[in-house]
Scaffold this active site. Structure first.
Site, PDB file in Angstrom:
ATOM      1  N   ASP A 146      39.392  38.003  35.035  1.00 40.49           N
ATOM      2  CA  ASP A 146      39.686  36.813  34.123  1.00 40.49           C
ATOM      3  C   ASP A 146      39.550  37.054  32.656  1.00 40.49           C
ATOM      4  O   ASP A 146      39.066  38.055  32.333  1.00 40.49           O
ATOM      5  CB  ASP A 146      38.684  35.731  34.559  1.00 40.49           C
ATOM      6  CG  ASP A 146      39.374  34.214  34.147  1.00 40.49           C
ATOM      7  OD1 ASP A 146      40.440  34.151  33.428  1.00 40.49           O
ATOM      8  OD2 ASP A 146      38.557  33.337  34.376  1.00 40.49           O
ATOM      9  N   LYS A 162      34.427  30.407  28.016  1.00 44.63           N
ATOM     10  CA  LYS A 162      35.896  30.246  28.503  1.00 44.63           C
ATOM     11  C   LYS A 162      36.042  28.893  28.649  1.00 44.63           C
ATOM     12  O   LYS A 162      35.362  28.083  28.542  1.00 44.63           O
ATOM     13  CB  LYS A 162      35.684  30.973  30.078  1.00 44.63           C
ATOM     14  CG  LYS A 162      35.445  32.279  30.074  1.00 44.63           C
ATOM     15  CD  LYS A 162      35.455  33.017  31.660  1.00 44.63           C
ATOM     16  CE  LYS A 162      36.354  32.518  32.370  1.00 44.63           C
ATOM     17  NZ  LYS A 162      37.865  32.698  31.896  1.00 44.63           N
ATOM     18  N   GLU A 221      37.188  28.462  37.537  1.00 42.82           N
ATOM     19  CA  GLU A 221      36.842  29.905  37.184  1.00 42.82           C
ATOM     20  C   GLU A 221      35.710  30.212  37.515  1.00 42.82           C
ATOM     21  O   GLU A 221      35.287  31.196  38.043  1.00 42.82           O
ATOM     22  CB  GLU A 221      37.100  30.307  35.736  1.00 42.82           C
ATOM     23  CG  GLU A 221      38.708  30.094  35.349  1.00 42.82           C
ATOM     24  CD  GLU A 221      38.843  30.206  33.767  1.00 42.82           C
ATOM     25  OE1 GLU A 221      40.046  30.176  33.529  1.00 42.82           O
ATOM     26  OE2 GLU A 221      38.027  29.774  33.099  1.00 42.82           O
TER      27      GLU A 221
HETATM   28  C1  5RP Z   1      41.023  29.485  30.702  1.00 50.15           C
HETATM   29  C2  5RP Z   1      40.244  30.526  30.231  1.00 50.15           C
HETATM   30  C3  5RP Z   1      40.965  31.742  29.578  1.00 50.15           C
HETATM   31  O1  5RP Z   1      40.411  32.872  30.158  1.00 50.15           O
HETATM   32  C4  5RP Z   1      40.714  31.914  28.216  1.00 50.15           C
HETATM   33  O2  5RP Z   1      41.131  30.665  27.542  1.00 50.15           O
HETATM   34  C5  5RP Z   1      41.385  33.053  27.623  1.00 50.15           C
HETATM   35  O3  5RP Z   1      42.736  32.568  27.581  1.00 50.15           O
HETATM   36  P1  5RP Z   1      43.844  33.687  26.963  1.00 50.15           P
HETATM   37  O4  5RP Z   1      43.807  34.799  27.992  1.00 50.15           O
HETATM   38  O5  5RP Z   1      45.209  33.040  27.001  1.00 50.15           O
HETATM   39  O6  5RP Z   1      43.507  33.927  25.503  1.00 50.15           O
HETATM   40  O7  5RP Z   1      38.975  30.576  30.049  1.00 50.15           O
HETATM   41  O8  5RP Z   1      40.464  28.352  31.170  1.00 50.15           O
END
Ligand code: 5RP
Length: 218
Positions: free
Chosen positions: A81, A94, A103
Protein backbone atom coordinates in the site's frame (compact mmCIF):
# COMPACT_ATOMS: atom_id res chain seq x y z
CA UNK A 1 11.58 12.25 -13.35
CA UNK A 2 7.97 13.03 -12.45
CA UNK A 3 6.36 12.13 -9.12
CA UNK A 4 4.20 9.59 -10.94
CA UNK A 5 7.28 7.92 -12.44
CA UNK A 6 8.81 7.68 -8.95
CA UNK A 7 5.57 6.11 -7.68
CA UNK A 8 5.65 3.65 -10.56
CA UNK A 9 9.23 2.62 -9.80
CA UNK A 10 8.44 1.95 -6.13
CA UNK A 11 5.30 0.03 -7.10
CA UNK A 12 7.04 -2.18 -9.63
CA UNK A 13 9.83 -2.96 -7.14
CA UNK A 14 7.23 -4.43 -4.77
CA UNK A 15 6.43 -7.29 -7.16
CA UNK A 16 9.78 -8.93 -6.28
CA UNK A 17 8.49 -9.49 -2.72
CA UNK A 18 5.46 -11.56 -3.79
CA UNK A 19 5.94 -15.30 -3.16
CA UNK A 20 4.55 -17.62 -5.89
CA UNK A 21 0.98 -18.89 -5.42
CA UNK A 22 0.25 -16.64 -2.43
CA UNK A 23 -2.62 -14.22 -1.75
CA UNK A 24 -1.58 -10.57 -2.11
CA UNK A 25 -3.04 -7.72 -0.06
CA UNK A 26 -3.70 -4.65 -2.18
CA UNK A 27 -4.04 -1.08 -0.89
CA UNK A 28 -5.55 1.94 -2.61
CA UNK A 29 -4.34 5.00 -4.51
CA UNK A 30 -2.36 6.09 -7.53
CA UNK A 31 0.84 4.35 -6.40
CA UNK A 32 -1.07 1.13 -5.78
CA UNK A 33 -2.69 1.43 -9.22
CA UNK A 34 0.82 1.02 -10.68
CA UNK A 35 1.31 -1.99 -8.41
CA UNK A 36 -1.95 -3.56 -9.62
CA UNK A 37 -0.85 -3.08 -13.22
CA UNK A 38 2.47 -4.81 -12.44
CA UNK A 39 0.66 -7.57 -10.54
CA UNK A 40 -1.48 -8.26 -13.59
CA UNK A 41 1.69 -9.22 -15.46
CA UNK A 42 2.24 -12.10 -13.01
CA UNK A 43 -1.41 -12.89 -12.30
CA UNK A 44 -0.97 -16.56 -13.26
CA UNK A 45 1.65 -16.90 -10.51
CA UNK A 46 -0.51 -15.66 -7.58
CA UNK A 47 -3.47 -17.19 -5.74
CA UNK A 48 -5.50 -13.96 -5.86
CA UNK A 49 -5.82 -10.67 -4.01
CA UNK A 50 -7.60 -9.21 -1.01
CA UNK A 51 -8.56 -5.60 -1.62
CA UNK A 52 -8.85 -2.51 0.58
CA UNK A 53 -11.39 -0.57 -1.51
CA UNK A 54 -14.07 -0.78 -4.18
CA UNK A 55 -11.72 1.23 -6.42
CA UNK A 56 -8.88 -1.30 -6.18
CA UNK A 57 -11.31 -4.22 -6.45
CA UNK A 58 -12.64 -2.84 -9.73
CA UNK A 59 -9.12 -2.40 -11.13
CA UNK A 60 -8.02 -5.87 -9.99
CA UNK A 61 -11.07 -7.53 -11.52
CA UNK A 62 -10.77 -5.58 -14.76
CA UNK A 63 -7.25 -6.95 -15.13
CA UNK A 64 -8.35 -10.53 -14.45
CA UNK A 65 -7.01 -10.86 -10.91
CA UNK A 66 -9.40 -12.81 -8.63
CA UNK A 67 -10.45 -10.86 -5.52
CA UNK A 68 -11.06 -12.92 -2.39
CA UNK A 69 -13.26 -12.04 0.60
CA UNK A 70 -11.04 -11.29 3.60
CA UNK A 71 -13.41 -13.34 5.77
CA UNK A 72 -12.77 -16.41 3.64
CA UNK A 73 -9.06 -16.62 4.54
CA UNK A 74 -7.24 -16.99 7.85
CA UNK A 75 -4.21 -14.93 6.88
CA UNK A 76 -1.87 -14.01 4.08
CA UNK A 77 1.68 -12.79 3.54
CA UNK A 78 2.32 -9.46 1.89
CA UNK A 79 0.18 -6.30 1.89
CA UNK A 80 1.31 -3.54 -0.48
CA UNK A 81 0.00 0.00 0.00
CA UNK A 82 0.98 3.64 -0.41
CA UNK A 83 0.99 6.45 2.14
CA UNK A 84 0.45 10.19 2.33
CA UNK A 85 3.34 10.64 4.76
CA UNK A 86 5.88 8.27 6.31
CA UNK A 87 8.47 8.90 9.02
CA UNK A 88 11.76 7.17 9.87
CA UNK A 89 9.95 4.73 12.21
CA UNK A 90 7.82 3.61 9.20
CA UNK A 91 4.72 5.13 10.83
CA UNK A 92 2.35 6.68 8.33
CA UNK A 93 -0.53 8.98 7.64
CA UNK A 94 -2.93 7.29 5.23
CA UNK A 95 -6.44 7.90 3.98
CA UNK A 96 -5.94 10.56 1.35
CA UNK A 97 -8.05 8.27 -0.82
CA UNK A 98 -10.62 7.75 1.99
CA UNK A 99 -9.88 4.00 2.20
CA UNK A 100 -8.12 4.10 5.59
CA UNK A 101 -10.44 1.78 7.53
CA UNK A 102 -10.36 -1.10 5.06
CA UNK A 103 -6.63 -0.50 4.57
CA UNK A 104 -6.07 -0.80 8.32
CA UNK A 105 -8.13 -4.01 8.45
CA UNK A 106 -6.29 -5.69 5.57
CA UNK A 107 -2.93 -4.52 6.97
CA UNK A 108 -3.84 -6.03 10.36
CA UNK A 109 -4.35 -9.45 8.80
CA UNK A 110 -1.15 -9.34 6.70
CA UNK A 111 2.11 -10.80 7.90
CA UNK A 112 4.20 -8.13 6.14
CA UNK A 113 3.26 -4.54 5.21
CA UNK A 114 5.27 -3.15 2.31
CA UNK A 115 4.79 0.60 1.89
CA UNK A 116 5.43 2.01 -1.58
CA UNK A 117 6.01 5.76 -1.81
CA UNK A 118 7.82 8.38 -3.79
CA UNK A 119 10.43 10.34 -1.89
CA UNK A 120 8.17 13.40 -1.42
CA UNK A 121 6.18 11.37 1.15
CA UNK A 122 9.09 11.09 3.59
CA UNK A 123 8.81 13.43 6.59
CA UNK A 124 10.50 13.95 9.93
CA UNK A 125 7.25 14.56 11.83
CA UNK A 126 3.80 13.44 10.66
CA UNK A 127 1.03 15.99 10.38
CA UNK A 128 1.65 18.38 7.53
CA UNK A 129 -0.72 16.23 5.47
CA UNK A 130 -4.22 16.70 7.00
CA UNK A 131 -5.04 13.64 9.10
CA UNK A 132 -8.08 11.75 7.74
CA UNK A 133 -10.56 10.45 10.32
CA UNK A 134 -13.48 8.23 9.27
CA UNK A 135 -16.62 9.01 11.26
CA UNK A 136 -20.18 7.75 11.54
CA UNK A 137 -22.24 10.53 9.85
CA UNK A 138 -24.47 11.37 12.86
CA UNK A 139 -21.35 11.92 15.00
CA UNK A 140 -19.50 14.28 12.65
CA UNK A 141 -20.22 17.53 14.59
CA UNK A 142 -19.42 15.98 17.96
CA UNK A 143 -16.23 14.34 16.65
CA UNK A 144 -15.18 17.63 15.00
CA UNK A 145 -15.48 19.43 18.34
CA UNK A 146 -13.44 16.73 20.08
CA UNK A 147 -10.77 16.84 17.35
CA UNK A 148 -10.52 20.64 17.66
CA UNK A 149 -9.64 20.16 21.34
CA UNK A 150 -6.52 18.28 20.21
CA UNK A 151 -5.27 21.45 18.53
CA UNK A 152 -6.10 20.69 14.91
CA UNK A 153 -8.59 22.25 12.50
CA UNK A 154 -11.17 19.63 11.47
CA UNK A 155 -12.76 19.98 8.03
CA UNK A 156 -15.40 17.56 6.73
CA UNK A 157 -14.26 16.36 3.29
CA UNK A 158 -16.80 17.68 0.79
CA UNK A 159 -18.72 15.19 -1.35
CA UNK A 160 -16.95 12.09 -0.02
CA UNK A 161 -18.72 9.03 1.36
CA UNK A 162 -16.45 6.10 2.20
CA UNK A 163 -16.96 2.52 0.99
CA UNK A 164 -18.44 1.93 4.46
CA UNK A 165 -21.03 4.72 4.10
CA UNK A 166 -19.25 7.12 6.44
CA UNK A 167 -17.72 10.62 6.29
CA UNK A 168 -14.09 11.75 6.37
CA UNK A 169 -12.92 14.61 8.59
CA UNK A 170 -9.48 15.95 7.61
CA UNK A 171 -7.63 17.44 10.58
CA UNK A 172 -5.27 20.23 9.52
CA UNK A 173 -2.36 21.68 11.45
CA UNK A 174 -1.36 18.75 13.66
CA UNK A 175 2.25 18.18 14.71
CA UNK A 176 2.20 14.47 15.51
CA UNK A 177 5.21 13.90 17.74
CA UNK A 178 3.69 10.78 19.38
CA UNK A 179 1.86 8.91 16.61
CA UNK A 180 0.97 5.81 18.63
CA UNK A 181 -0.57 7.80 21.48
CA UNK A 182 -2.55 10.08 19.15
CA UNK A 183 -3.77 7.14 17.07
CA UNK A 184 -5.23 5.56 20.19
CA UNK A 185 -6.58 8.84 21.59
CA UNK A 186 -8.50 9.68 18.40
CA UNK A 187 -9.82 6.14 18.06
CA UNK A 188 -11.26 6.47 21.57
CA UNK A 189 -13.59 9.33 20.52
CA UNK A 190 -17.10 7.91 20.23
CA UNK A 191 -18.25 8.00 16.60
CA UNK A 192 -14.76 7.60 15.13
CA UNK A 193 -14.42 4.45 13.02
CA UNK A 194 -10.67 4.83 12.70
CA UNK A 195 -8.06 7.44 11.90
CA UNK A 196 -5.31 7.58 9.32
CA UNK A 197 -2.35 7.24 11.68
CA UNK A 198 -0.75 3.86 11.07
CA UNK A 199 1.54 3.56 14.08
CA UNK A 200 0.17 0.53 15.93
CA UNK A 201 0.56 -1.23 12.60
CA UNK A 202 3.50 0.54 10.95
CA UNK A 203 5.10 -0.69 7.73
CA UNK A 204 7.68 -3.49 7.86
CA UNK A 205 9.48 -2.47 4.69
CA UNK A 206 9.43 0.75 2.69
CA UNK A 207 10.23 1.07 -1.01
CA UNK A 208 11.01 4.69 -1.84
CA UNK A 209 11.00 5.70 -5.48
CA UNK A 210 13.17 8.68 -6.36
CA UNK A 211 15.04 10.07 -9.34
CA UNK A 212 18.10 8.13 -8.10
CA UNK A 213 16.30 4.74 -8.09
CA UNK A 214 14.31 2.77 -5.55
CA UNK A 215 15.62 2.70 -1.99
CA UNK A 216 14.72 -0.18 0.37
CA UNK A 217 14.22 0.79 4.05
CA UNK A 218 14.08 -2.14 6.46
C1 5RP B 1 -5.72 5.84 0.34
C2 5RP B 1 -4.33 5.93 0.86
C3 5RP B 1 -3.23 6.05 -0.12
O1 5RP B 1 -2.31 5.03 0.11
C4 5RP B 1 -2.55 7.39 0.03
O2 5RP B 1 -3.53 8.40 -0.07
C5 5RP B 1 -1.47 7.59 -1.03
O3 5RP B 1 -2.07 7.78 -2.26
P1 5RP B 1 -1.24 7.95 -3.60
O4 5RP B 1 -0.52 6.67 -3.85
O5 5RP B 1 -2.30 8.25 -4.63
O6 5RP B 1 -0.29 9.12 -3.42
O7 5RP B 1 -4.09 5.91 2.04
O8 5RP B 1 -6.67 5.87 1.36
Amino acid sequence: MTQDEMKRNAARAAVAYIEPQTIVGVGTGSTVNHFIDALAEIKDQIAGAVSSSEQSTARLKALGIPVLDLNSISGFGVYVDGADEINAAKQMIKGGGAALTREKIVAAVAKTFICIVDSTKQVEVLGKFPLPVEVIPMASSYVSRELAKLGGKPVVREGVVTDNGNLIIDVHGLHISEPLALEQQINNIVGVVTNGIFAARAADLVLVGSAEGTQVLR
